[in-house]
Design an enzyme around this catalytic site. Sequence first.
Site, short mmCIF file in Angstrom:
data_model
loop_
_atom_site.label_atom_id
_atom_site.label_comp_id
_atom_site.label_asym_id
_atom_site.label_seq_id
_atom_site.Cartn_x
_atom_site.Cartn_y
_atom_site.Cartn_z
N ALA A 122 0.79 -1.24 0.00
CA ALA A 122 0.00 0.00 0.00
C ALA A 122 0.82 1.28 0.00
O ALA A 122 0.32 2.33 -0.42
CB ALA A 122 -0.93 0.00 1.21
N GLY B 236 -1.33 6.34 -1.79
CA GLY B 236 -2.16 7.02 -2.79
C GLY B 236 -3.41 6.24 -3.13
O GLY B 236 -4.51 6.80 -3.24
N CYS C 236 3.53 -1.01 -12.03
CA CYS C 236 3.96 0.16 -12.83
C CYS C 236 5.13 -0.28 -13.72
O CYS C 236 6.12 0.42 -13.87
CB CYS C 236 4.32 1.35 -11.95
SG CYS C 236 5.57 1.04 -10.70
#
EC number: 2.1.1.176
Length: 429
Positions: free
Chosen positions: A255, A259, A375
């Site tokens: 986490a 965000g 990502c």
Amino acid sequence: MKNTYNLRSIAAKAISQVLDQGQSLSAVLPELQKNISDKDRALLQELCFGTLRVLPQLEWCIQQLMARPMTGKQRVFHYLIMVGLYQLIYTRIPPHAALAETVEGATVLKRPQLKGLINGVLRQFQRQQVELLERAVNNDSHYLHPSWLLARIKQAYPAQWQQILDANNQRPPMWLRVNRQHHSRSEYLELLTQADINAEPHPIYRDAVRLITPCAVNHLPGFELGWVTVQDASAQGCVDLLDPQNGEQILDLCAAPGGKTTHILEAAPKAHVLAVDIDEQRLSRVKENLQRLQLQAVVRVGDGRAPDTWCGDQQFDRILLDAPCSATGVIRRHPDIKWLRRDRDISELAQLQSEIIEAIWPKLKHGGVLVYATCSILPEENQQQIAAFLQRHPEAQLTETGTTAAPGKQNLPHPEDGDGFFYAKIIKK
């Protein structure tokens, strides 16, 4: 009053900590920025991020200008020269000021005898600048990526690799997430207009707004009041896909810095959220973000591979797994990634991701939703990872994100859009 510090020497030390000690720039900079002014803080960031963004080009130029590189204890002066070159090529700092401050950095770094050498190299570059930069375009340093990563990107995206490199080499856009508990996105866009800040909404992600020109957060209407958060558009897509509902038990795994935890609670303020991360230090950021936005979640330290140790037999309606990854989709925000990552890291990260998703799957209720996100832009961490998981679990059904043959949705970095991000939304039948 004259500054008592030398920014160029600080930048050289920061770059040394990244390249020689393997530390991330985001870990190194806060300590180095402590005692400098806001204006100089921004310049220090520009010198560090900029130098690391174009590192191969600067390295190639130094090779043309010096008979042999500076090594060992003198390595930091090699980086000082790089910082000098970066200023001469990429900034509007007057050349005489860039040279004077960079050369003075040698005194601050306790090697005043090197001032003549550094001055000579930088002046020689000035004389040959046009010729050197023309020659630099015709070799692989022009791509500004390590060869192993360049090869992987070319292999994965034969038609798009050049656009990906171009996006990686640019400064990132600034995206905001409007807190829908305070304002609708259209209302906040009006507030930005009133503050003379130009912005536009994202065409897909419902809370995302792009600033045409980035600005300091203290210029944003209501930032301290929690009206808005700085978060990339692609990262916001995770929670749009998760679609959290009030009253549900929701796990945000991996986490930090929070965000996505706060986005979940803005979307579903009565959800029961457990935010877990293995890094206790980074969890303090989750707590800070919750506090600024006046939101509540349970925050715990825990290893995603051993969920029984931090949630017992608890099960969840929805799980967001923002898996540890190579971060190859956010290079434009963190250019040090190019030099900290190694080719061998990718298979190790893929193994870790596989272990986490396997361990956490039993914690999802039947009928529940898991969103797997990274990502990264590398297939081994994304499509291949999810394809293997679906093969192992016939009860796992992909929805809204691709097909079993081509699982997941891959965003690539774009100058006017979000970072590189991958999502797979899976329902447990």
